[in-house]
Design a protein around this motif. Structure first.
Motif, short mmCIF file in Angstrom:
data_model
loop_
_atom_site.label_atom_id
_atom_site.label_comp_id
_atom_site.label_asym_id
_atom_site.label_seq_id
_atom_site.Cartn_x
_atom_site.Cartn_y
_atom_site.Cartn_z
N MET A 88 16.08 60.24 -16.59
CA MET A 88 15.99 58.79 -16.55
C MET A 88 16.35 58.23 -17.93
O MET A 88 15.71 58.55 -18.92
CB MET A 88 14.57 58.45 -16.10
CG MET A 88 14.05 57.06 -16.35
SD MET A 88 15.02 55.74 -15.65
CE MET A 88 14.73 54.52 -16.89
N PRO A 89 17.38 57.39 -17.98
CA PRO A 89 17.76 56.80 -19.27
C PRO A 89 16.69 55.81 -19.77
O PRO A 89 15.99 55.19 -18.98
CB PRO A 89 19.08 56.08 -18.97
CG PRO A 89 19.21 56.03 -17.49
CD PRO A 89 18.25 57.00 -16.89
N THR A 90 16.60 55.67 -21.07
CA THR A 90 15.64 54.74 -21.67
C THR A 90 16.21 53.32 -21.64
O THR A 90 17.40 53.11 -21.40
CB THR A 90 15.36 55.11 -23.13
OG1 THR A 90 16.56 54.92 -23.89
CG2 THR A 90 14.85 56.55 -23.25
N ARG A 91 15.35 52.37 -21.94
CA ARG A 91 15.76 50.96 -22.02
C ARG A 91 16.91 50.81 -23.02
O ARG A 91 17.92 50.18 -22.73
CB ARG A 91 14.58 50.10 -22.43
CG ARG A 91 14.91 48.64 -22.66
CD ARG A 91 13.71 47.91 -23.31
NE ARG A 91 13.95 46.50 -23.41
CZ ARG A 91 14.62 45.92 -24.40
NH1 ARG A 91 15.15 46.66 -25.37
NH2 ARG A 91 14.80 44.63 -24.43
N ALA A 92 16.75 51.40 -24.18
CA ALA A 92 17.78 51.29 -25.23
C ALA A 92 19.10 51.89 -24.77
O ALA A 92 20.17 51.32 -25.01
CB ALA A 92 17.30 51.96 -26.51
N GLU A 93 19.03 53.04 -24.10
CA GLU A 93 20.26 53.68 -23.59
C GLU A 93 20.93 52.81 -22.53
O GLU A 93 22.16 52.69 -22.51
CB GLU A 93 19.93 55.06 -23.01
CG GLU A 93 19.54 56.07 -24.06
CD GLU A 93 18.93 57.34 -23.48
OE1 GLU A 93 18.86 58.33 -24.24
OE2 GLU A 93 18.51 57.35 -22.30
N LEU A 94 20.14 52.21 -21.66
CA LEU A 94 20.71 51.36 -20.61
C LEU A 94 21.35 50.10 -21.20
O LEU A 94 22.43 49.70 -20.78
CB LEU A 94 19.64 50.99 -19.59
CG LEU A 94 19.21 52.14 -18.68
CD1 LEU A 94 17.92 51.81 -17.95
CD2 LEU A 94 20.32 52.48 -17.70
N ILE A 95 20.70 49.50 -22.18
CA ILE A 95 21.28 48.31 -22.81
C ILE A 95 22.56 48.69 -23.55
O ILE A 95 23.55 47.96 -23.50
CB ILE A 95 20.25 47.61 -23.72
CG1 ILE A 95 19.19 46.94 -22.82
CG2 ILE A 95 20.92 46.60 -24.64
CD1 ILE A 95 18.05 46.30 -23.55
N GLU A 96 22.58 49.84 -24.18
CA GLU A 96 23.80 50.32 -24.85
C GLU A 96 24.91 50.53 -23.83
O GLU A 96 26.05 50.11 -24.05
CB GLU A 96 23.50 51.62 -25.61
CG GLU A 96 24.72 52.25 -26.24
CD GLU A 96 25.35 51.43 -27.35
OE1 GLU A 96 26.56 51.61 -27.61
OE2 GLU A 96 24.65 50.59 -27.96
N ARG A 97 24.60 51.19 -22.71
CA ARG A 97 25.60 51.37 -21.64
C ARG A 97 26.09 50.02 -21.12
O ARG A 97 27.28 49.83 -20.91
CB ARG A 97 24.99 52.15 -20.46
CG ARG A 97 25.17 53.63 -20.55
CD ARG A 97 24.49 54.39 -19.45
NE ARG A 97 24.89 54.05 -18.10
CZ ARG A 97 24.26 54.49 -17.02
NH1 ARG A 97 23.20 55.27 -17.13
NH2 ARG A 97 24.69 54.16 -15.82
N ALA A 98 25.16 49.10 -20.91
CA ALA A 98 25.51 47.77 -20.38
C ALA A 98 26.42 47.02 -21.34
O ALA A 98 27.31 46.28 -20.91
CB ALA A 98 24.24 46.97 -20.10
N SER A 99 26.23 47.21 -22.64
CA SER A 99 27.04 46.49 -23.63
C SER A 99 28.51 46.88 -23.56
O SER A 99 29.37 46.14 -24.02
CB SER A 99 26.49 46.72 -25.04
OG SER A 99 26.76 48.05 -25.47
#
Length: 149
Positions: free
Chosen positions: A1-12
């Motif tokens: 499960m990706p972390t919040r920070a990883e997901l926001i980085e991917r989303a960026s």
């Protein structure tokens, strides 16, 4: 499960529409991470009446979150991933992302082949919701299989 920070980085790194979908579809997991230190209220279900009360409360909360996602935490997370975008554009992207997710679930019908059922639902939802990347369709596919098992 990706972390919040990883997901926001991917989303960026994604177009706004796909970023909004990514952050919406992982909302529950991000919420869990952000609130992991808070005690959880236990729902006591002793009988059918209690079950109906608890289920109704949960359904109302889910409905509220879907109707207001563009004003909630998904907005904040999407704005973090795309700070250059206007609030109006972000809200619109989130509304479209939630609609796509809702239609994926709405078009789903069980048969004897889960993968085919999910393929059909994603295809129909995609026709009604153009503009998402193929990677977003794949993410929707994976999440729908996970949720419908």
């Amino acid at each position: 499960m990706p972390t919040r920070a990883e997901l926001i980085e991917r989303a960026s790194k994604l177009p706004l529409l796909d970023a909004a979908f990514l952050l919406w579809i992982y909302k529950f997991e991000i919420d869990q991470e952000e609130n992991s230190d808070l005690p959880r209220a236990k729902q006591v279900v002793n009988n059918e009446r209690d079950f109906i009360r608890v289920a109704s409360k949960i359904a109302a909360q889910i409905f509220f979150e879907r109707r207001n996602a563009h004003f909630g935490l998904t907005f904040d997370r999407t704005k973090t991933s795309h700070p250059e975008e206007s609030a109006e554009n972000i809200r619109y992207a989130i509304q479209r992302a939630v609609k796509f997710d809702s239609e994926c679930v709405g078009f789903f019908e069980y048969s004897d082949n889960l993968s085919n059922d999910v393929d059909r639902a994603i295809k129909l939802a995609s026709q009604n919701n153009p503009g998402f990347l193929e990677a977003t369709h794949s993410l929707a596919h994976g999440k729908l299989i996970q949720n419908m098992r």
